[in-house]
Design a protein around this motif. Sequence first.
Motif, mmCIF file in Angstrom:
data_model
loop_
_atom_site.group_PDB
_atom_site.id
_atom_site.type_symbol
_atom_site.label_atom_id
_atom_site.label_comp_id
_atom_site.label_asym_id
_atom_site.label_seq_id
_atom_site.Cartn_x
_atom_site.Cartn_y
_atom_site.Cartn_z
ATOM 1 N N GLN A 87 53.619 31.503 43.525
ATOM 2 C CA GLN A 87 54.963 31.246 43.024
ATOM 3 C C GLN A 87 55.983 32.226 43.615
ATOM 4 O O GLN A 87 55.673 33.387 43.855
ATOM 5 C CB GLN A 87 54.983 31.340 41.497
ATOM 6 C CG GLN A 87 54.162 30.286 40.803
ATOM 7 C CD GLN A 87 54.683 28.898 41.101
ATOM 8 O OE1 GLN A 87 55.827 28.562 40.807
ATOM 9 N NE2 GLN A 87 53.840 28.070 41.710
ATOM 10 N N THR A 88 57.218 31.736 43.807
ATOM 11 C CA THR A 88 58.281 32.605 44.318
ATOM 12 C C THR A 88 58.733 33.603 43.258
ATOM 13 O O THR A 88 59.191 34.687 43.592
ATOM 14 C CB THR A 88 59.488 31.774 44.792
ATOM 15 O OG1 THR A 88 59.940 30.946 43.707
ATOM 16 C CG2 THR A 88 59.103 30.904 45.989
ATOM 17 N N ASP A 89 58.636 33.241 42.007
ATOM 18 C CA ASP A 89 58.940 34.143 40.892
ATOM 19 C C ASP A 89 57.629 34.826 40.526
ATOM 20 O O ASP A 89 56.704 34.184 40.047
ATOM 21 C CB ASP A 89 59.471 33.343 39.708
ATOM 22 C CG ASP A 89 59.850 34.204 38.512
ATOM 23 O OD1 ASP A 89 59.378 35.354 38.421
ATOM 24 O OD2 ASP A 89 60.613 33.712 37.672
ATOM 25 N N ASP B 95 57.047 37.127 38.248
ATOM 26 C CA ASP B 95 57.030 37.714 36.906
ATOM 27 C C ASP B 95 56.241 36.817 35.952
ATOM 28 O O ASP B 95 56.777 36.271 34.995
ATOM 29 C CB ASP B 95 58.464 37.909 36.419
ATOM 30 C CG ASP B 95 58.539 38.804 35.196
ATOM 31 O OD1 ASP B 95 57.532 39.440 34.844
ATOM 32 O OD2 ASP B 95 59.627 38.854 34.581
ATOM 33 N N ASP C 143 58.249 26.974 43.782
ATOM 34 C CA ASP C 143 59.354 27.366 42.898
ATOM 35 C C ASP C 143 59.219 26.787 41.492
ATOM 36 O O ASP C 143 60.156 26.818 40.700
ATOM 37 C CB ASP C 143 60.695 26.956 43.507
ATOM 38 C CG ASP C 143 60.838 25.440 43.638
ATOM 39 O OD1 ASP C 143 59.835 24.709 43.505
ATOM 40 O OD2 ASP C 143 61.975 24.990 43.881
ATOM 41 N N ALA D 210 59.941 29.461 38.775
ATOM 42 C CA ALA D 210 61.314 29.965 38.929
ATOM 43 C C ALA D 210 62.325 28.937 38.440
ATOM 44 O O ALA D 210 63.293 29.286 37.749
ATOM 45 C CB ALA D 210 61.578 30.329 40.390
ATOM 46 N N ARG E 169 62.072 28.651 34.527
ATOM 47 C CA ARG E 169 62.639 29.832 33.880
ATOM 48 C C ARG E 169 64.161 29.856 34.025
ATOM 49 O O ARG E 169 64.886 30.105 33.061
ATOM 50 C CB ARG E 169 62.041 31.111 34.453
ATOM 51 C CG ARG E 169 62.574 32.373 33.761
ATOM 52 C CD ARG E 169 62.135 33.646 34.451
ATOM 53 N NE ARG E 169 62.391 33.669 35.876
ATOM 54 C CZ ARG E 169 63.585 33.892 36.429
ATOM 55 N NH1 ARG E 169 64.644 34.074 35.672
ATOM 56 N NH2 ARG E 169 63.720 33.907 37.740
#
Length: 170
Positions: A80-82, A84, A152, A155, A158
């Motif tokens: 994933q690009t995010d 967190d 994504d 991301a 979220r």
Amino acid sequence: DQHRWASVYGFRGAFQVRAQHWKGPHLVTVLQKPPTCPTSAASACTQQDDPAAARRISVVIPVHNGARHLAGTLASALAQTDDDFEVLCIDDASSDDSAAILAAHAARDTRLRVFTAPQRLGSAPKALNHLLPQVRGRYFVYASQDDLFSPDWLAQMRARAEAIGADAVI
């Protein structure tokens, strides 16, 4: 009664039922994860020494004999690009190579936490109920052992939830 339906579908104890109503043939239920610490003692309960404890998103994947697709699912979830987020998998007494695949991925990426059911739980809701107390993220996402995700995926969900103040994004 509102707790009856949550129990029927396997979520008793993992969530508090906040609201429930029928919309046509569908039962709509709003669930909330109960706090793990009393409000007055929240600061004493944080795990500041564990970076995974602060993850914003928890992806939960129950696994039973999923070796055929599991490596692809984990690879796309962890790409994933995010970044967190955490991925929590529970192996529900698999008889194939699922446990070995989970262990190999967990050894390479600390965002993946693997749990083993004490005995065959038999359904995704029961496996989720067993695993949900381990969820640390502000947001919770359920995924299947054979899902593939765009980079994504997290991301976008979220960002949308935060932009509109949503508790849930589907």
